[in-house]
Write a protein that holds these residues in place. Structure first.
Motif, PDB file in Angstrom:
ATOM      1  N   UNK A   1       1.244   8.868   0.331  1.00 19.28           N
ATOM      2  CA  UNK A   1       2.121   9.942   0.031  1.00 19.28           C
ATOM      3  C   UNK A   1       2.387  10.972   1.393  1.00 19.28           C
ATOM      4  N   UNK A   2       1.790  10.903   2.209  1.00 16.69           N
ATOM      5  CA  UNK A   2       1.692  11.748   3.552  1.00 16.69           C
ATOM      6  C   UNK A   2       2.433  11.068   4.577  1.00 16.69           C
ATOM      7  N   UNK A   3       2.245   9.705   4.686  1.00 16.30           N
ATOM      8  CA  UNK A   3       2.413   9.032   5.898  1.00 16.30           C
ATOM      9  C   UNK A   3       3.606   8.020   5.487  1.00 16.30           C
ATOM     10  N   UNK A   4       4.059   7.566   4.281  1.00 18.77           N
ATOM     11  CA  UNK A   4       5.125   6.569   4.115  1.00 18.77           C
ATOM     12  C   UNK A   4       6.355   7.179   4.682  1.00 18.77           C
ATOM     13  N   UNK A   5       6.857   8.398   4.262  1.00 20.97           N
ATOM     14  CA  UNK A   5       8.048   8.839   4.865  1.00 20.97           C
ATOM     15  C   UNK A   5       8.266   8.379   6.168  1.00 20.97           C
ATOM     16  N   UNK A   6       7.329   8.613   7.183  1.00 25.29           N
ATOM     17  CA  UNK A   6       7.523   8.459   8.587  1.00 25.29           C
ATOM     18  C   UNK A   6       7.051   7.213   9.098  1.00 25.29           C
TER      19      UNK A   6
ATOM     20  N   UNK B   1     -11.779   0.568  -2.899  1.00 24.90           N
ATOM     21  CA  UNK B   1     -12.629   1.834  -2.667  1.00 24.90           C
ATOM     22  C   UNK B   1     -13.893   1.725  -3.424  1.00 24.90           C
ATOM     23  N   UNK B   2     -14.767   2.393  -2.787  1.00 27.56           N
ATOM     24  CA  UNK B   2     -16.079   2.359  -3.355  1.00 27.56           C
ATOM     25  C   UNK B   2     -16.124   3.589  -4.207  1.00 27.56           C
ATOM     26  N   UNK B   3     -15.328   4.593  -4.145  1.00 31.10           N
ATOM     27  CA  UNK B   3     -15.542   5.793  -5.037  1.00 31.10           C
ATOM     28  C   UNK B   3     -14.016   6.131  -5.618  1.00 31.10           C
ATOM     29  N   UNK B   4     -13.909   6.895  -6.569  1.00 37.27           N
ATOM     30  CA  UNK B   4     -12.606   7.490  -7.022  1.00 37.27           C
ATOM     31  C   UNK B   4     -11.906   8.276  -5.954  1.00 37.27           C
ATOM     32  N   UNK B   5     -12.865   9.132  -5.482  1.00 39.30           N
ATOM     33  CA  UNK B   5     -12.436  10.165  -4.558  1.00 39.30           C
ATOM     34  C   UNK B   5     -11.610   9.653  -3.385  1.00 39.30           C
ATOM     35  N   UNK B   6     -12.281   8.289  -2.936  1.00 37.14           N
ATOM     36  CA  UNK B   6     -11.826   7.656  -1.946  1.00 37.14           C
ATOM     37  C   UNK B   6     -10.517   7.157  -2.025  1.00 37.14           C
ATOM     38  N   UNK B   7     -10.215   6.712  -3.419  1.00 34.85           N
ATOM     39  CA  UNK B   7      -9.079   6.022  -3.901  1.00 34.85           C
ATOM     40  C   UNK B   7      -7.990   7.089  -3.842  1.00 34.85           C
ATOM     41  N   UNK B   8      -8.356   8.316  -4.369  1.00 34.81           N
ATOM     42  CA  UNK B   8      -7.366   9.517  -4.442  1.00 34.81           C
ATOM     43  C   UNK B   8      -6.865   9.874  -2.913  1.00 34.81           C
ATOM     44  N   UNK B   9      -7.732   9.770  -2.182  1.00 33.05           N
ATOM     45  CA  UNK B   9      -7.609  10.121  -0.805  1.00 33.05           C
ATOM     46  C   UNK B   9      -6.489   8.989  -0.222  1.00 33.05           C
ATOM     47  N   UNK B  10      -6.814   7.668  -0.492  1.00 28.63           N
ATOM     48  CA  UNK B  10      -5.696   6.756  -0.138  1.00 28.63           C
ATOM     49  C   UNK B  10      -4.308   6.808  -0.653  1.00 28.63           C
ATOM     50  N   UNK B  11      -4.396   7.418  -1.770  1.00 29.82           N
ATOM     51  CA  UNK B  11      -3.094   7.756  -2.514  1.00 29.82           C
ATOM     52  C   UNK B  11      -2.497   8.771  -1.670  1.00 29.82           C
ATOM     53  N   UNK B  12      -3.021   9.807  -1.253  1.00 30.19           N
ATOM     54  CA  UNK B  12      -2.781  11.123  -0.672  1.00 30.19           C
ATOM     55  C   UNK B  12      -2.060  10.511   0.960  1.00 30.19           C
ATOM     56  N   UNK B  13      -2.858   9.592   1.410  1.00 29.73           N
ATOM     57  CA  UNK B  13      -2.449   9.129   2.640  1.00 29.73           C
ATOM     58  C   UNK B  13      -1.142   8.373   2.739  1.00 29.73           C
TER      59      UNK B  13
END
Length: 64
Positions: A49-54, A35-47
């Motif tokens: 966390x959100x999507x993995x259960x399904x 990721x080009x920014x730390x915020x985009x990396x954090x957004x990837x982590x959030x994705x």
């Protein structure tokens, strides 16, 4: 390690990525894209966390 853990890291080229470590042994079980920014990396982590259960499993080793 009692719980799985996300670690944000910075590559030599300056991009950010994360590793997901397992609970127990702390082994790296997943590594993200760059990721080009730390915020985009954090957004990837959030994705994750959100999507993995399904998320479905697509077994590409099965031949027809």
């Amino acid at each position: 390690m009692a719980f799985p853990k996300f670690e944000i890291k910075k590559s030599k080229s300056g991009d950010y990525y994360f590793n997901l470590r397992s609970k127990g042994s702390g082994e790296v079980i997943a590594t993200s894209e760059m990721y080009s920014s730390k915020q985009n990396c954090k957004n990837g982590i959030a994705a994750v966390k959100r999507d993995a259960p399904v998320a479905e499993v697509d077994d590409l080793t099965v031949t027809s």
